[in-house]
Design an enzyme around this catalytic site. Sequence first.
Site, PDB file in Angstrom:
ATOM      1  N   LEU A 147       0.809  -1.209   0.000  1.00  0.00           N
ATOM      2  CA  LEU A 147       0.000   0.000   0.000  1.00  0.00           C
ATOM      3  C   LEU A 147       0.847   1.267   0.000  1.00  0.00           C
ATOM      4  O   LEU A 147       0.481   2.264  -0.619  1.00  0.00           O
ATOM      5  CB  LEU A 147      -0.955   0.008   1.204  1.00  0.00           C
ATOM      6  CG  LEU A 147      -2.411  -0.292   0.819  1.00  0.00           C
ATOM      7  CD1 LEU A 147      -2.550  -1.725   0.361  1.00  0.00           C
ATOM      8  CD2 LEU A 147      -3.345   0.004   1.960  1.00  0.00           C
ATOM      9  N   GLU A 148       1.957   1.243   0.706  1.00  0.00           N
ATOM     10  CA  GLU A 148       2.761   2.449   0.822  1.00  0.00           C
ATOM     11  C   GLU A 148       3.432   2.833  -0.493  1.00  0.00           C
ATOM     12  O   GLU A 148       3.390   3.990  -0.908  1.00  0.00           O
ATOM     13  CB  GLU A 148       3.807   2.293   1.930  1.00  0.00           C
ATOM     14  CG  GLU A 148       3.235   2.224   3.331  1.00  0.00           C
ATOM     15  CD  GLU A 148       2.606   3.536   3.776  1.00  0.00           C
ATOM     16  OE1 GLU A 148       2.838   4.571   3.136  1.00  0.00           O
ATOM     17  OE2 GLU A 148       1.858   3.507   4.777  1.00  0.00           O
TER      18      GLU A 148
END
Length: 422
Positions: A147-148
């Site tokens: 996600l990052e």
Amino acid sequence: MSRILHERWTRPLRDVSLAALRASIVALGLSGVVFSAAAAPNRVTGSQQAAFRGFVETLWPLAAARGVSRPTFDTAFAGVSFDASVVASAESQPEFVRPIWDYVTSAVSADRIGRGRERARSERLWLARANDLYGVDNAVILGVWGLETDFGGFAGSNNIVRSLASLAYVHFQGDYFRDELLSALAILEEGDIAPSLMLGSWAGAMGQTQFMPSSYLAYAVAFQRHDRRDIWTSEADAIGSTANYLAKHGWTKGLRWGFEVRLPVKFPLTAADSALPAPFSSFASRGVTRADGSPLPELGGARLLILAGLNAPVFLVTSNFDVIKTYNNSTAYALSVGLLGDAVTGGPGLAAQWPTHDRALTAAQIQRLQLKLKKLGYDVGEIDGRVGDMLRSAVSAYQERNGLPPDGYANQTLLSRVSASR
């Protein structure tokens, strides 16, 4: 934040007051600046840049007190100017305004799952070592990583010193970004990275798993056992640092973040089910089952997480879910981390369907709902036009008091009912 593919995430560690931000902009004489992602540096006047440079110089005593040398300070700020686009970006935090199903679908895409599985294979030894040393599930580390930065695919290209200095100058979130800037200078003093290579998001998050500078100083580790902590180019250091962060924030080894469940017909839902943890055995005795058919754990406890009504996916989440939220204080983010990690490591996916036919509330409608609930005596937190945990809790309390299933789902029907309340 596919917008998620190349989104530059920040951790909303405290509430954002856009009114305060705009007031600071006016006070600093920047109200005429065009704050857009495409804004060029010359849209800020020379006098405004001079004022910014004056602000930077006021930071020197504070930096010196942190052990930063004058050569490090001067090198870090060489050529650094005020960045109007960074201030514009501060007004957008999509995890609070997008429908949950849009957010999760984008986060847990088939392409990202495939890339995650490749990374899980290529970095299996470092993931295994992180699990052995810190007790954090590989799936969750992979979920955060994915996600990052899409597993390191895009870690941000902003100059960290410039971004943090710009946000500190307009006093965004009080002294938070000033203090993060001082932490970034301390990192440069330690010599882990050169100023020109200290790149990341518009909000100062750095590396493959997007650490803020203060988190880097506290939790980053040289997992690959070299002479510096390198979360930018070392997958091992990014994995180890993320595991260390989660472990230090209370991760319980062997406890899942949560899982999807099925509620029995006419389940006697209470607002407390989503607010307070209860033993798994308590939910089992009430007929709650796991969606994949496996039994509920015998030990431990959890609370219900209902984000889009009782006909949408429903989850039991544990204390480890809250640990994920210390990384980014967004329920949508934490859920997506868990679901992405599960999918990468072979999980079955969701059984229930999201109510994509529902017309999501607009920011103005959410704000109207917040104002009405507040008038009726419910604590909704800041009137910000965003659906967060406090609004869901207030909706649940309203529903329970008015004989409705307290699922906390703020939709058009709920808005109409609340608007008609006296």
